[in-house]
Every structure is written in C-alpha cells, then in structure tokens.
Design a protein around this motif. Structure first.
Motif: not given
Lengths: 446, 306
Positions: A220-223
């Motif tokens: 997850n690119m948010e991470e």
C-alpha cells in the motif's frame, strides 16, 4: 593535507583549468549534472541537463613544471527528451549518472543514464582510414567495374584523429521510478541500477531483461516511509552492494544470501540526536550519496549537513563525522522555502582514501583530511583563475563577529552550489562542477 | 539572502509552503519526484502536529475557562454565597496545575470522557517552529477519545484532540484514497465512508444521533519515528472540511467513485495556501488552510498518487 600518493605533506591546490561558458546567464541545458573520472584518470566525463556527455582527455605533456591539461575529447548527445504517453509524463534527458567501464581494449565504454533509460556508449578513436579501393572512389562514388584494368590492395593511411561515440546497448523499460544510481560490478559483467523503490541487476550484454534484487515498494503506497537514494557495488566483492535511504540508513546486501535482497545483511544507522530535532529532521538526514572507499573497508555517506565515514564492520555509528556547513542548521526554514534543502550533494574519496571531498554553497567545496583531522574550504571561482594560482582557504563566519576575509552566512549565494565533484584515481587532480562550469584543480608542482 | 529570523516561521506557514510545493511538483518537468514529495510530506506532518497541538491547547484552555464559568454560574444559581470560593478551587484544579493526575475536580467531571486524558496533560508545550527542539508530546494526549468535538459538518476545523495517523475503522467520515499503481496501472479507490455529496447529510445524522465510538487509535505523536510500521497513514480525503484522522481498515474497490489527488487539487488548491479562510469558497469545494489542517492526512500523503 595528505596527497594521493601518501605522506603527510600539505597539498596546495592550484587552479588549472575551467571549462564552460563565462556568461552569467546559465542555460538550463548546460547545467552539469554528473562528473566522473575513468579508472586511469586519463578521461573525465561530464553530463548535463541537456542530455549531453562531454569527455575530456588528459594530454600527456613533457613539461615538468606543469601538469597535463584536459581538453575536449568527445561530445555526444546521450539522451533525448521523451514522452511517456501512457502516463502523460515527460522524461527528462538530464544525465543523472555516468560510470566508466574498466578498459578491455582500445575503445572506452561508459554507462550513462537519465531517469528511465541506461545506455552503454563506446568511445573509439579512428586515426587512419582505408584508401585504394578498386570499386570506390575516395569520395565514395562507385567506379564502373568495366573500367577497372588493374587490382590493388587497399591500405590504411593516417588521418586526423576522429573520436566516435556510438550507443552499443540501450537498457530501457525496467524502472517505473526515477533512476538515481548506476554502479558497475567488480566482476566486469554486471551492473546495478537503482530508482526510488527498486534496484535491478543487469548484464552488460543483455538489454531485454534485468533482475530485481531490491524492492522496497510497500503493498500500500500510503505506507511508504522511505525511498532509495543511492546504491553502489563493493569495489572488490562482487556479491556485495549497499543502498542508502531517505531515512538516513544504509543497508548492505549480499546477493549470495537470496535472490531478492530485501533483507539486508547489515544496517548502518546512527541514532538521531534528540536535541537537534526539528521540522526538517527527516530532510537533512536523507542520504544523498554513498561511496565505498577504494580499499573497500569503509564507505562514506553524505547527508545535507555532514559527511560520515562508516566502517563496514561497525553498524551502530559512523567512525568519523565531518560537518560540511553546520552554520546552515539555523537556516533550514529558509532553505526549505527556496528548495535548497533538497539539494543532493555528492562526495568522493581521493586515491588512497586519506582525504574526502564534497561540495557546498557559494561555490565552496570542502576537503577533510582523515589522518590529520584537518579540513579546508576552497572556492571555485573565475576570480582566482590564473594558472597555477594557489587557492586561498575560505572561511564562513557563523556568528556576527566576522573577521577579515571571512564571509558571513547571510552573504552566501545559495544559487551557486557545488553538487558534483570527482577526484583523480591516482593523482591530486580534482574536478569540481559549479552550475555550468567545470573547474580542474591540481596540487602545486614545485 | 537567508532570513535570519528563522524561528519566526510558524507551523501554519510551513504547512502552506509545503502544500504549495506539492502543488507545484505536479507541473514540474520530468514528473513528480517521489523522494522530494515524501520529504515534504514529513515536514507537513511535523508542522501539522505542532499546529494541532497548539490549537488543541488553546481550545482546551478556552473550554476549561468556559466550563469553569459555567460551573460557577450554576453554583451561583444554587448558592450565590459559594461563588468565589468554588470557582477558584476548580480553576486551580483543572487549569492551574501542571500535570494534574486526578481528574476528580468538578470541572473535569463535567467534561466529556474524551477530555479526561487531556486534563492529565494540561500543559501541552507548544514548541516553536523551525529548528528549535520540539518537545515530545505526552502519550496521554493521544489516547483515543470519542469524537465529541465535532460541531457541524461544514463549519470550522475540528479541534480534535487526538491526531492519529493509523488506519482506524471509523465510518463517520468519508475518506477516499485513490492509488494509481505505476507498475500495474491499476487505479484503486479505498473508500472509508460516504461520498462527498453525501457527507453533509450523513454526517449530520451522525452528529445528531448516536455516534459509533471510534476505535482506539494507535499513537504516534513522537517525533521519533522509530517504528516504521506506525508511521502515519495519510489518507487523502475529498472532504477536507471533515476530520479525517481516522481511517478505515476496510477497503471498497469502487472505480466508479474515484476521488484522486488530481481532482482534489484541481478543485481549488489555491485556497489551501491562503490564510484567510473563505467559508463560501469552502462550500464551493475550495479549501481553506485551516480546514485543510483539520484533515491534513490528505495532503501529507501526496505520494499515494504516484
């Protein structure tokens, strides 16, 4: 300061040459983006934002009172701007890195890369040409075979030296993110390329495939918390490489351990000093360059304010730390506003790993003598550009009590920055790139 | 020339600058630079933490004062003769002491449950901006509380005490995250709540009716990011007006309802960098910096579009 050949004699640096336009108006395409000596030091390559590569060659001179000069050897357009239609993104032609291959024959080879594509260039000399064809005139026109009455063997005759650069390999479509590093393996067969999130391993002869050896892209690119900022192969161990991150960590990986080197063998990280905590701690701790020493025992990292020397056998902290421009610590806010805080400075070792060098602002560059624990600040300026003129050490005044010949922090020109420097592999010859000029300095020859 | 008054730059200014940088990065030649935007997001997060802590401290002090006065008025109604004595005592208990550990005072008892832990760290240091060392925030401040601060769905920024960055299942807010995977070219929308146009109505219902308690959130207020796994999860939210500090774990792939950073920026980014909050502009989709601050999870993770 110890010279490249050892010893503890102080080196006096002298101006030798300056290459580039004199005009104050700097064309963006002329901005130098990388500088690299080849393995012998005879050739010096520069890349610029316009995608061009300029190679200088050291002329062998018999004059004992001065060293050889570097003159233009070859110039070619390495990369052109491209457009990714799928993502509607323009791909800059700026040359991010140049790395020379070890010389195997008369020709020279180098790798140059922009954000997406790596190219292998062959630079070869042609100083003779064949003459005396039976079916072809000297100007290339074909001869009617019916008019040929006698046969002759074509012979090579001398001609004016011509340096040809030809692309031999194009390594494309392997990087989704921007390539920041390339490094040639000591096995002389493979090399790595690193972008923000991945590192790929290539064979120099194979262009249609590469192996991914590091992948830090989260599911997850948010991470996402960090990116890869630089990578380099060990100078002697073909299975070992390091990569630095935006979090100030360096990971050493062993390709023998596994095919995918997401798990590091060693993690080099220095605990942050809580007293220096600020809004910009993450930015200034991001490593912009990592370089192995020539002997392979140490590595050097450059973050925004300092240079650190790490012993590969000790992961907990660097063995040496040199402050490049600590007086900027109180100016981080302004440096953030004008984007200077994002400048990526490089660093380099001298031939015997006794001195390290890196750039700063106001066209200053710094040298740190590891043995003598001394440092010096010099300036690359056309004002001190008389041949053999000894460079005068500069000093920046951090507080208000400015002495004579000192420069106050507020007077520094942050548009004049030295990001790229290179040191001759054997001699005390350095190449320092300002915005669009290349300065060559040498030690004073008595 | 470098401004020597480095410490005068406040957190809000940094937030504006950072948002402007993120916005400008979209038009830079060569595409968005992941590294630079990641670093900018860190500055944004740090500035937001400071700003919200200051905001919370200020609002908390104001609310303490209001409640003390309320108590005093009530006491006065009951027994006018006890006015001065009780007010002073309770003010001292709630607001005057540092690090009050026993929230047993009257004014504290009147506070919603969410305030209890905040009382325990009444003295929230508001560190100055720039390079001054920042004090570590008390973990107590960051304990999960019920979203009892929410006033209205389309009004000012929410003075929420806890500013959490981890994913939390909270269906009070509409949070949409659109992730464009550059490798597979797949657009994924993570929907944590309602759609933009439905938020007002649904949120009002949430405010008026029973509110589902938010889960206890992971705390990560320390400026040390020692655990990478606990790094804030910045979820862009189309409704910057709302408090979007909580993020749902559940994911709904709904490609028909895509709200990505591009559309968010396109709908009025200039308002974000303006200190003068224009409420009308906010209603039209433009965001004021204060409102953006209330939901800065969106802006601090510009990289989700990369």
């Amino acid at each position: 300061m110890a010279g490249a050949g050892g010893g503890s004699n102080d080196v006096q640096w002298c101006f030798s040459q300056v290459k580039g336009a004199i005009d104050d108006d700097v064309a963006e395409a002329d901005i130098i983006s990388t500088v690299e000596f080849n393995h012998s030091g005879e050739l010096l390559a520069t890349g610029d934002k316009g995608g061009r590569v300029v190679i200088f060659q050291q002329e062998i001179e018999n004059k004992p009172q001065c060293r050889s000069e570097y003159n233009v050897y070859s110039t070619f357009q390495s990369h052109e701007p491209e457009f990714d239609y799928l993502k509607s993104l323009e791909i800059e032609e700026k040359i991010n890195k140049i790395r020379w291959l070890p010389q195997k024959n008369a020709a020279q080879f180098l790798l140059s890369t922009n954000d997406k594509t790596i190219k292998l260039w062959k630079i070869s000399e042609r100083d003779k040409r064949p003459e005396g064809y039976n079916l072809k005139e000297e100007d290339g026109r074909y001869i009617d075979p019916n008019t040929v009455t006698a046969l002759r063997v074509p012979v090579f005759r001398p001609m004016d030296l011509m340096v040809e650069a030809s692309p031999r390999r194009v390594f494309a479509n392997a990087h989704t993110y921007h390539i920041n590093s390339i490094s040639i393996n000591s096995d002389h067969e493979t090399y790595l390329s690193a972008d923000d999130l991945r590192i790929n391993l290539w064979h120099q002869e194979i262009t249609d495939r590469s192996f991914n050896i590091v992948d830090i892209k989260p599911a997850n690119m948010e991470e996402l918390t960090e990116v890869i900022t630089a990578a380099e192969f060990h100078p002697h161990q073909c299975n070992t490489f390091v990569y630095s991150s935006s979090k100030g960590t360096i990971r050493l990986c062993d390709m023998r351990a596994s095919a995918l080197c997401d798990t590091h063998s060693k993690l080099f990280e220095e605990p942050e000093d809580p007293s220096n905590r600020s809004f910009f701690s993450e930015i200034i701790s991001s490593i912009s360059d990592v370089k192995f020493s020539h002997n392979g025992r140490y590595m050097m990292t450059r973050d925004y304010l300092s240079v650190k020397i790490w012993d590969l056998n000790m992961e907990s902290r660097p063995v040496e730390t040199y402050q490049v421009h600590e007086y900027l610590r109180n100016k981080l806010c302004s440096l953030y506003e004008n984007d200077c805080i994002f400048d990526k400075f490089e660093c380099c070792w001298n031939g015997n790993d006794s001195v390290v060098m890196t750039g700063s602002y106001n066209n200053f560059f710094r040298m740190f003598d590891r043995g003598q624990r001394r440092d010096v600040t010099l300036e690359a300026s056309r004002e001190g550009s008389k041949p053999q003129q000894v460079l005068k050490p500069r000093k920046v005044c951090a507080d208000g009590k400015r002495k004579k010949d000192e420069i106050s922090v507020d007077s520094l020109d942050f548009n004049k920055k030295i990001l790229h420097t290179a040191w001759h592999p054997q001699d005390n010859v350095i190449a320092v790139a300002t915005t669009n000029n290349l300065y060559i300095f040498q030690d004073k020859v008595n | 020339m470098i401004n020597t008054m480095e410490c005068a730059v406040d957190a809000q200014s940094l937030i504006s600058i950072s948002l402007r940088k993120i916005h400008n990065s979209r038009t830079q030649r060569g595409g968005i630079k992941l590294h630079k935007n990641l670093l900018v997001s860190y500055v944004l997060r740090n500035a937001r933490q400071v700003y919200m802590n200051e905001k919370y401290a200020e609002i908390y002090r104001m609310q303490q004062y209001e409640e003390v006065m309320t108590v005093c008025n009530e006491i006065q109604e009951l027994n006018p003769l006890d006015l001065a004595e009780d007010c002073e005592e309770q003010s001292g208990d709630c607001c005057g002491n540092d690090g009050v550990s026993e929230p047993a005072s009257l004014c504290c008892a009147l506070l919603p449950v969410s305030h209890l832990t905040a009382v325990q760290s009444a003295h929230i240091q508001a560190p100055s901006a720039c390079s001054a060392p920042l004090s570590l925030q008390s973990d107590d401040v960051c304990k999960e509380t019920e979203p009892s601060f929410y006033r209205s769905c389309c009004a000012e920024a929410y003075p929420v005490s806890n500013w959490d960055f981890s994913t939390v299942n909270n269906n009070l807010h509409c949070n949409k995250t659109t992730v464009l995977d550059l490798d597979t070219h797949v657009v994924t929308t993570v929907e944590n709540g309602y759609l933009h146009q439905d938020c007002c109505a649904s949120f009002q219902q949430c405010c008026q009716g029973a509110q589902s308690p938010a889960k206890k959130r992971k705390v990560d207020f320390e400026y040390y990011i020692s655990d990478i796994e606990e790094v804030p999860d910045f979820t862009p939210c189309k409704r910057a007006k709302f408090e979007d500090c909580s993020y749902a774990n559940s994911e709904h792939l709904d490609t028909s309802n895509i709200s990505n950073l591009i559309s968010i920026f396109g709908s009025g980014f200039s308002g974000l960098v303006s200190r003068q909050a224009d409420f009308e502009q906010a209603l039209n989709g433009q965001f004021c910096s204060k409102q953006a601050l209330a939901s800065l999870g969106a802006w601090t993770r510009a990289i989700v579009a990369f």
